[in-house]
Design an enzyme around this catalytic site. Structure first.
Site, PDB file in Angstrom:
ATOM      1  N   GLU A 198      41.819  46.641 -16.778  1.00  0.00           N
ATOM      2  CA  GLU A 198      40.736  47.170 -15.929  1.00  0.00           C
ATOM      3  C   GLU A 198      39.240  46.500 -16.126  1.00  0.00           C
ATOM      4  O   GLU A 198      38.454  47.039 -16.176  1.00  0.00           O
ATOM      5  CB  GLU A 198      39.868  48.265 -15.995  1.00  0.00           C
ATOM      6  CG  GLU A 198      40.619  49.792 -15.739  1.00  0.00           C
ATOM      7  CD  GLU A 198      40.470  51.129 -16.193  1.00  0.00           C
ATOM      8  OE1 GLU A 198      40.859  52.164 -15.669  1.00  0.00           O
ATOM      9  OE2 GLU A 198      39.528  50.991 -16.809  1.00  0.00           O
ATOM     10  N   HIS A 222      35.156  45.586 -19.981  1.00  0.00           N
ATOM     11  CA  HIS A 222      34.843  46.805 -20.384  1.00  0.00           C
ATOM     12  C   HIS A 222      34.106  45.833 -21.602  1.00  0.00           C
ATOM     13  O   HIS A 222      34.169  46.753 -22.938  1.00  0.00           O
ATOM     14  CB  HIS A 222      36.232  47.778 -20.856  1.00  0.00           C
ATOM     15  CG  HIS A 222      36.690  48.512 -19.727  1.00  0.00           C
ATOM     16  ND1 HIS A 222      36.418  49.723 -19.678  1.00  0.00           N
ATOM     17  CD2 HIS A 222      38.126  48.596 -19.761  1.00  0.00           C
ATOM     18  CE1 HIS A 222      36.581  50.280 -18.798  1.00  0.00           C
ATOM     19  NE2 HIS A 222      37.905  49.833 -18.418  1.00  0.00           N
ATOM     20  N   ASP A 252      33.568  49.640 -25.810  1.00  0.00           N
ATOM     21  CA  ASP A 252      33.931  49.384 -24.633  1.00  0.00           C
ATOM     22  C   ASP A 252      32.582  49.314 -24.145  1.00  0.00           C
ATOM     23  O   ASP A 252      31.648  49.404 -25.004  1.00  0.00           O
ATOM     24  CB  ASP A 252      34.798  50.502 -24.383  1.00  0.00           C
ATOM     25  CG  ASP A 252      35.184  51.378 -23.045  1.00  0.00           C
ATOM     26  OD1 ASP A 252      34.718  50.975 -21.873  1.00  0.00           O
ATOM     27  OD2 ASP A 252      36.729  51.068 -23.477  1.00  0.00           O
TER      28      ASP A 252
END
Length: 545
Positions: A316, A254, A183
């Protein structure tokens, strides 16, 4: 005539399909008790001798089938279904038959629950009678995917804790460990071709504490990673407990940590490993070199993880940098794409093709639906049920993990004593009573629901003790939801859960008490967030829902 009944409300979790009490009798384990197994059940025999032998102090020596009191076998013709088992206990002994080796293992897990809770300790305390009741149990799981995701990217969990977590999954008859390995805040797996991913990207200078605005940081470096040998050990350990380990490398968003190690992967050059929680504009470039880099990464993962599924994230991914990137806009023109959403879909499809050629299946969060779904993709639905419904209707397999019922980092009560409370309220009963299969699906469409999983995002989980507090006993409720057929009634489940807490005590699990946190569980002065009328949710990232 034996009487069929529900399981004793103080005993088995998850609830078996069918339990028949055989009246008085049963079997007491002694130093003379012998065990046997056919070839396919040998792994479970070894596990039984080690785990139950340690707790009871009994040798449980191997014997012949004729003289053994506990006999384990695999019989595909037994008609028990996938992962199903039959457990029969009477005064003559114990028989565990599984449709496959996993079924035998689950049968032995049930056998262990029929003993006193001290059967979950690591050494005998003395004075216990290890008596098994006379009973016949036939059982099989409702879903084939019964999983839990562990995020070790935000806060790292070392190998020993991952192995312990696998044991706790197996105790609850769960069969998938989804490891979130990368991440913005860290890269946690050794990739030999790209050593900077662990040399530079596996640690950050500090970590945000809570969700205060402006952010507050602890000033303490944090890091760690798993070597490839660590991964091999974890995978083998999990396999012996019939848990599949599914790795996740999150792309194209990410990815700050990876871009820090290799700035050419991004759109803006050098950036630090993330120290703050949230969703950030930094994303991967969509050049041939970046695709080649990640194909090489996934090739090394394939060598380490035998899992059919490889998770590529896909969640995302802000499009701001792509809108302003000459190379991204050129890619859109060259491939005839409509916009940046289709560009992300194109990126994911390249990885889907790559994994398919290597005999694997791509799995991603439900954002991979945007711009068109890759042909071989399986969708993990987290933003409610909508993504799962859309994917199932399009003929794609689905794993359900909606935030409202599946995010174990979410707060467990509205009490201000809950440590770093985030998200919406998710109590034990909420987990238990929620239904994995969306009601809007037809019977045919619902066949694409492989199962469900709970997710543990670790922004605010910085120790094994906090992990235990957030996971248990909600994981126990989830385990019954995905294993047991039939209607669920929390008032029937709760007495069995309370009894099960004694097993968790014996196993050393520091769960959240049902009546609320103890003083040492609290985090005074560390602020979280939630959905309240006067408080909009901050950009907290995937963990925020």
């Amino acid at each position: 005539m034996p009487e069929k009944s529900h399981p004793d409300p103080l005993s088995l979790v998850p609830r078996p399909l069918e339990v028949t009490s055989e009246g008085p009798g049963g079997l007491t384990l002694t130093t003379a008790t012998r065990v046997s197994a056919d070839r396919e059940a040998q792994g479970t025999l070894v596990w039984l001798q080690r785990e139950l032998g340690a707790a009871t102090g009994l040798p449980l020596a191997a014997g012949d089938e004729e003289d053994a009191q506990i006999r384990l076998s695999v019989d595909p013709g037994a008609g028990l279904g996938r992962e199903g088992y039959r457990l029969i206990i009477d005064s003559a002994g114990v028989i565990v038959v599984g449709n496959e080796p996993a079924g035998v293992f689950y049968g032995v897990q049930t056998l262990r629950q029929l003993l006193p809770a001290d059967a979950y300790r690591s050494t005998p305390l003395g004075g216990a009678e290890w008596r098994l009741p006379a009973v016949s149990i036939t059982d099989a799981p409702r879903f084939r995917w019964r999983g839990a995701m562990l995020d070790i990217a935000r806060h790292f969990q070392p190998k020993r804790e991952i192995l312990r977590f696998i044991d706790l999954l197996a105790l609850h008859k769960l069969n998938v460990l989804h490891l979130h390995l990368t991440d913005d805040q860290g890269w946690r797996v050794e990739i030999r071709r790209y050593p900077k991913l662990t040399e530079a990207a596996s640690w950050r200078t500090e970590s945000q504490v809570g969700t205060s605005r402006p952010p507050v940081f602890d000033g303490r470096p944090h890091g760690g990673f798993l070597t490839q040998d660590d991964i091999r050990e974890i995978v083998a350990y999990a396999d012996a407990r019939h848990v599949a380990v599914v790795p996740e490398i999150d792309v194209p968003g990410h990815s700050q940590a990876a871009i820090h190690a290799y700035p050419e992967l991004g759109e803006v050059g050098e950036i630090p490993v993330g120290t703050q929680w949230g969703v950030f504009d930094e994303v991967l470039a969509v050049t041939d070199n970046v695709l080649e880099f990640y194909k090489n990464v996934f090739d090394e993962l394939i060598e380490l993880f035998p899992s059919t599924y490889i998770h590529v994230g896909g969640d995302e991914c802000p499009k701001t940098q792509w809108k302003n990137s000459a190379s991204a806009q050129q890619r859109i023109r060259e491939e005839g794409l409509a916009d940046e959403d289709e560009l992300q879909s194109w990126f994911i499809r390249q990885l889907d093709d790559h994994l398919t050629k290597r005999g694997r299946r791509l799995l991603g969060w439900d954002e991979i639906l945007e711009g068109g779904l890759a042909p071989g993709a399986t969708v993990m639905s987290w933003r409610g049920e909508e993504g799962g419904i859309a994917a199932a209707r399009a003929g794609h397999d689905v794993v359900m993990a909606p935030t409202a019922s599946s995010y174990l980092d979410y707060k467990q009560s509205d009490s201000p004593d809950e440590p770093v409370p985030v998200g919406t309220l998710l109590r034990v009963e909420d987990v238990y009573e929620s239904e994995p299969v969306p009601a809007d699906l037809t019977e045919e469409e619902s066949q694409h629901v492989l199962g469900a999983q709970v997710n543990l995002w670790s922004e605010h989980i910085d120790s094994q003790r906090k992990l235990d507090y957030m996971v248990f006993p909600r994981l126990t409720a989830f385990a019954e939801k995905v294993w047991s057929e039939g209607e669920r009634d929390f008032t029937e489940f709760e007495p069995r859960l309370k009894h099960h807490l004694g097993r968790l005590d014996a196993a050393g699990v520091e769960y959240r008490p049902l009546d609320g946190p103890r003083p040492w569980h609290t985090r005074p002065g560390v602020h979280g967030w939630g959905y309240y009328p006067d408080e909009a949710p901050p950009e907290q990232g995937h963990a925020a829902g």
